[in-house]
Design a protein around this motif. Sequence first.
Motif, PDB file in Angstrom:
ATOM      1  N   SER A 297       2.784   1.487  -3.453  1.00 58.15           N
ATOM      2  CA  SER A 297       1.899   1.894  -4.543  1.00 58.15           C
ATOM      3  C   SER A 297       1.416   3.333  -4.356  1.00 58.15           C
ATOM      4  O   SER A 297       1.185   4.044  -5.340  1.00 58.15           O
ATOM      5  CB  SER A 297       0.714   0.941  -4.675  1.00 58.15           C
ATOM      6  N   SER A 298       1.276   3.782  -3.127  1.00 54.75           N
ATOM      7  CA  SER A 298       0.876   5.166  -2.867  1.00 54.75           C
ATOM      8  C   SER A 298       1.978   6.136  -3.274  1.00 54.75           C
ATOM      9  O   SER A 298       1.698   7.192  -3.854  1.00 54.75           O
ATOM     10  CB  SER A 298       0.530   5.365  -1.388  1.00 54.75           C
TER      11      SER A 298
ATOM     12  N   VAL B 234       0.837  -1.193   0.000  1.00 53.93           N
ATOM     13  CA  VAL B 234       0.000   0.000   0.000  1.00 53.93           C
ATOM     14  C   VAL B 234       0.877   1.251   0.000  1.00 53.93           C
ATOM     15  O   VAL B 234       0.632   2.200  -0.758  1.00 53.93           O
ATOM     16  CB  VAL B 234      -0.969   0.008   1.203  1.00 53.93           C
TER      17      VAL B 234
ATOM     18  N   LYS C 266      -7.418   4.529  -0.549  1.00 52.68           N
ATOM     19  CA  LYS C 266      -6.564   3.343  -0.555  1.00 52.68           C
ATOM     20  C   LYS C 266      -6.180   2.953   0.878  1.00 52.68           C
ATOM     21  O   LYS C 266      -6.178   1.768   1.221  1.00 52.68           O
ATOM     22  CB  LYS C 266      -5.316   3.596  -1.392  1.00 52.68           C
ATOM     23  N   ALA C 267      -5.865   3.943   1.703  1.00 56.88           N
ATOM     24  CA  ALA C 267      -5.503   3.661   3.091  1.00 56.88           C
ATOM     25  C   ALA C 267      -6.678   3.043   3.848  1.00 56.88           C
ATOM     26  O   ALA C 267      -6.511   2.094   4.622  1.00 56.88           O
ATOM     27  CB  ALA C 267      -5.038   4.935   3.781  1.00 56.88           C
TER      28      ALA C 267
ATOM     29  N   ARG D 181      -7.600   9.596  -3.607  1.00 52.37           N
ATOM     30  CA  ARG D 181      -7.178   8.225  -3.932  1.00 52.37           C
ATOM     31  C   ARG D 181      -6.324   7.638  -2.811  1.00 52.37           C
ATOM     32  O   ARG D 181      -6.506   6.485  -2.414  1.00 52.37           O
ATOM     33  CB  ARG D 181      -6.394   8.230  -5.240  1.00 52.37           C
ATOM     34  N   LEU D 182      -5.389   8.432  -2.296  1.00 46.57           N
ATOM     35  CA  LEU D 182      -4.524   7.952  -1.214  1.00 46.57           C
ATOM     36  C   LEU D 182      -5.315   7.665   0.050  1.00 46.57           C
ATOM     37  O   LEU D 182      -5.087   6.657   0.732  1.00 46.57           O
ATOM     38  CB  LEU D 182      -3.410   8.965  -0.941  1.00 46.57           C
TER      39      LEU D 182
END
Length: 157
Positions: A7-8, A4, A111-112, A107-108
């Motif tokens: 990719s972030s 994660v 995603k988290a 998005r971040l």
Amino acid sequence: MNYVVVSSIGAVFMGFFVLFVRMKAAKKPTNAKKIILPPIFMSTGAFMYVVPEFRLTPMEIGEAIIVGMLFSILLIKTSNFEIRGNDIYLKRSKAFIYILVGLLILRLILKAILSSTIDIGQLSGMFFLLAYSMIVPWRVAMYRSYRKLYKELHNQN
């Protein structure tokens, strides 16, 4: 480092790369090929779905497509063309920069949050589909706007 985080970090670099490319593109005339080719090149990423870890459920597919299409509205509204001389240029928009950075931050955050409940492979598949569902309508709208100005420009001559 886990996937994660890696990719972030990659997403942040890609976001800055897109900003740089957009700024540079506004200085040169555009054409249909420059508008159409990015989604075609990006479509090769769909090969990720060959690997079972990246496959999505119908619900995840629907969610990703709907969110992507909603986000595309922001990009469509901030992408305009203008005729300068005998060429068509993409107009610079300060709002585009803020929207792109805002989408990157969102998005971040998503995603988290989602990485704790959705497998990282499926999450990657969802974010790819979301991005593709955002880019295709945006580029179709850009192409239609471009063609309208192209016809206007060539009917004048």
